[in-house]
Design a protein around this motif. Sequence first.
Motif, PDB file in Angstrom:
ATOM      1  N   UNK A   1     -42.897  -0.301  33.207  1.00 25.23           N
ATOM      2  CA  UNK A   1     -42.191  -1.803  33.860  1.00 25.23           C
ATOM      3  C   UNK A   1     -42.422  -1.208  35.350  1.00 25.23           C
ATOM      4  N   UNK A   2     -42.879  -0.637  35.966  1.00 24.90           N
ATOM      5  CA  UNK A   2     -43.320   0.023  37.125  1.00 24.90           C
ATOM      6  C   UNK A   2     -45.063  -0.334  37.115  1.00 24.90           C
ATOM      7  N   UNK A   3     -45.331  -0.798  36.514  1.00 20.92           N
ATOM      8  CA  UNK A   3     -47.053  -0.211  36.306  1.00 20.92           C
ATOM      9  C   UNK A   3     -46.473  -2.071  36.471  1.00 20.92           C
ATOM     10  N   UNK A   4     -45.829  -2.666  35.241  1.00 23.18           N
ATOM     11  CA  UNK A   4     -45.770  -4.167  35.499  1.00 23.18           C
ATOM     12  C   UNK A   4     -46.193  -4.754  36.422  1.00 23.18           C
ATOM     13  N   UNK A   5     -44.735  -4.470  37.376  1.00 25.39           N
ATOM     14  CA  UNK A   5     -44.734  -4.684  38.744  1.00 25.39           C
ATOM     15  C   UNK A   5     -45.916  -4.939  39.594  1.00 25.39           C
ATOM     16  N   UNK A   6     -46.999  -4.750  39.612  1.00 23.04           N
ATOM     17  CA  UNK A   6     -47.959  -4.781  40.581  1.00 23.04           C
ATOM     18  C   UNK A   6     -49.195  -5.716  39.745  1.00 23.04           C
ATOM     19  N   UNK A   7     -48.457  -5.972  38.404  1.00 20.52           N
ATOM     20  CA  UNK A   7     -49.734  -6.664  38.368  1.00 20.52           C
ATOM     21  C   UNK A   7     -49.592  -8.285  39.415  1.00 20.52           C
ATOM     22  N   UNK A   8     -50.848  -8.349  39.961  1.00 26.95           N
ATOM     23  CA  UNK A   8     -51.240  -8.944  40.517  1.00 26.95           C
ATOM     24  C   UNK A   8     -50.875 -10.888  40.529  1.00 26.95           C
ATOM     25  N   UNK A   9     -50.970 -12.163  41.344  1.00 25.30           N
ATOM     26  CA  UNK A   9     -50.082 -13.523  40.379  1.00 25.30           C
ATOM     27  C   UNK A   9     -52.696 -14.163  40.648  1.00 25.30           C
ATOM     28  N   UNK A  10     -52.166 -14.953  39.650  1.00 27.44           N
ATOM     29  CA  UNK A  10     -52.973 -15.551  39.923  1.00 27.44           C
ATOM     30  C   UNK A  10     -54.048 -15.508  40.871  1.00 27.44           C
ATOM     31  N   UNK A  11     -55.726 -15.771  40.671  1.00 25.55           N
ATOM     32  CA  UNK A  11     -56.523 -16.189  41.793  1.00 25.55           C
ATOM     33  C   UNK A  11     -56.279 -17.588  41.844  1.00 25.55           C
ATOM     34  N   UNK A  12     -57.184 -17.884  43.248  1.00 26.73           N
ATOM     35  CA  UNK A  12     -57.749 -19.812  43.459  1.00 26.73           C
ATOM     36  C   UNK A  12     -59.032 -19.867  42.843  1.00 26.73           C
ATOM     37  N   UNK A  13     -59.454 -20.799  41.967  1.00 28.08           N
ATOM     38  CA  UNK A  13     -60.487 -20.356  41.890  1.00 28.08           C
ATOM     39  C   UNK A  13     -61.801 -21.376  42.368  1.00 28.08           C
ATOM     40  N   UNK A  14     -60.959 -21.733  43.895  1.00 22.53           N
ATOM     41  CA  UNK A  14     -61.941 -21.985  44.938  1.00 22.53           C
ATOM     42  C   UNK A  14     -62.355 -20.770  45.699  1.00 22.53           C
ATOM     43  N   UNK A  15     -61.504 -19.976  45.562  1.00 13.67           N
ATOM     44  CA  UNK A  15     -61.864 -18.302  45.909  1.00 13.67           C
ATOM     45  C   UNK A  15     -63.044 -17.762  45.121  1.00 13.67           C
ATOM     46  N   UNK A  16     -63.346 -17.953  44.251  1.00 11.77           N
ATOM     47  CA  UNK A  16     -63.716 -17.172  43.410  1.00 11.77           C
ATOM     48  C   UNK A  16     -65.646 -18.016  43.426  1.00 11.77           C
ATOM     49  N   UNK A  17     -65.086 -19.109  43.622  1.00 12.59           N
ATOM     50  CA  UNK A  17     -66.364 -19.583  43.709  1.00 12.59           C
ATOM     51  C   UNK A  17     -67.019 -19.778  45.195  1.00 12.59           C
TER      52      UNK A  17
END
Length: 376
Positions: A210-226
Motif C-alpha cells: 500500500x505504501x508504493x500504491x500511494x506513490x502512483x501519480x495522477x493522470x497526465x493531460x493529453x495537451x502536456x504529452x502533445x
Amino acid sequence: MLSAAVLAAVAVLVVRSRRRPAGAPPETASPAGAPPEPESPVTQWPPAPILGTPTEKDADRYAAKPSVLDRPSRLFPPRQPLDGATRRRLTRWAVAGLALVVLAGGVQALESAVFSGGTEEATVAETEQGGSAVFVGTGGRQEPVPDYASSPDHASVPDHASVPDYASSPDADCRPQKAAPRVRKIDAKVSRAVNRQWRRIEAWLKKNAPRSHRTLGRPAKARAIAAAEAELGVRFPDDLRASLLRHDGTTFVAETWGFGFLGHWNMSVREIRENWWQLCEIDGEDMGGDPREEWWDGRMLPVGADGSGDHLVVDTVRRDVGDTDHEGSMSFAPGGVRIRSYYALLKATADALEQGGSIGYWRPRAAGGELEWDVR
C-alpha cells in the motif's frame, strides 16, 4: 362268505367317503339308466409352496424397503419447478455469459496482434568478426536481433566490417525543429489493454504494497504529452501515452521509493522532457553507427530512472524497451530479456506480481508495505 361280503361293502363306503368333498350332501342314487357323473379331483387353492407357507415375520423381513436415494434430502430440499419467465431469464443470462467469455478470448487475441510479442530470453554470443551479437528466442530456437533499425531514417548495415569510420557529428535527433503541439487520438483498443494491466498492478499494490500504491501519480493531460512531442521532435508510442494518461509518473512519499519497473521509478511527462534534454547535452553526438549501440540517442525517451544516472528508455522507432547506464552503454535486453513494447513491460510486471515470478533476473516482492525489485 358273509364276512367277505361285509368287508367289501365297508371298503366301498370308505372310498366314496374320501371322494366326497367336505360338507357335500351324501350321494344319491342316480336314476335308472342315467350315466354316472364324472368324479372331479379334490385340489387345494392356492397351492402350498414347496418350502412351506411364509409366516408374517418372514413377510416383514423380505418386504421391499425404500432406497436411500428415494428419501428426501436435508441439504437439498425439493424445490418447486421454475416458471416460464424465470427459465427464459436464466437462459438469457447464460447466453450473455457465454458471449462475454468469447469476447474476452477475442480481446486477448487482439492484444497479441496489436502488441508484437512480449518478453524473450536474450543471450550474447561472439561473432565471427570478433564482436558480440544479441540473440533472442525460446524453446531452443534463437534468431539474431538486427543491429540496425529498418526505418528510412536509419538504414540497415549488415556487415560491421564494411562500416566506414565516420567522424562524430551532431545528433540530429537532439536538435528537433519547432512544431505546433497536436493532440493525437489513441486507439481505444490500446487504451483498454493498457488500463487492464494497470488495474492488475494497482490491485496487487493496494493489497500487498500500500505504501508504493500511494506513490502512483495522477493522470497526465493529453495537451502536456502533445507539447512534449512537439518540443522533443518525437512521437510517444500509443501504449506509453495511454499509460501516462492513467498515471503521470510517481509522487514521492516520505521514506517510500516511487513505484516503477525493474528497479527504476516511473517518470512524469515533465521529467521525461527534462531528462531528455540533459542526456542530449551530455551526449549529443552521432558516432555514425547504430544509435541503439551508443550510450544515448535523441530518438530515445527516458521513462524511468534509478537515481544513479541509469534510465529505462523506449525507442520511438522500434517501440521496444531498453536501458542506458552511466558507464556509457545501452542495451535493449533489460534484465536479460527482450521487452517488445511498453505494454509488454506492463503485462510482464502484472504477471510477475500476481504469480510471484520475475522479468529476466529482476524479481518484484513486497517488503514492509513497499514494492522492491531484487536481482536473482
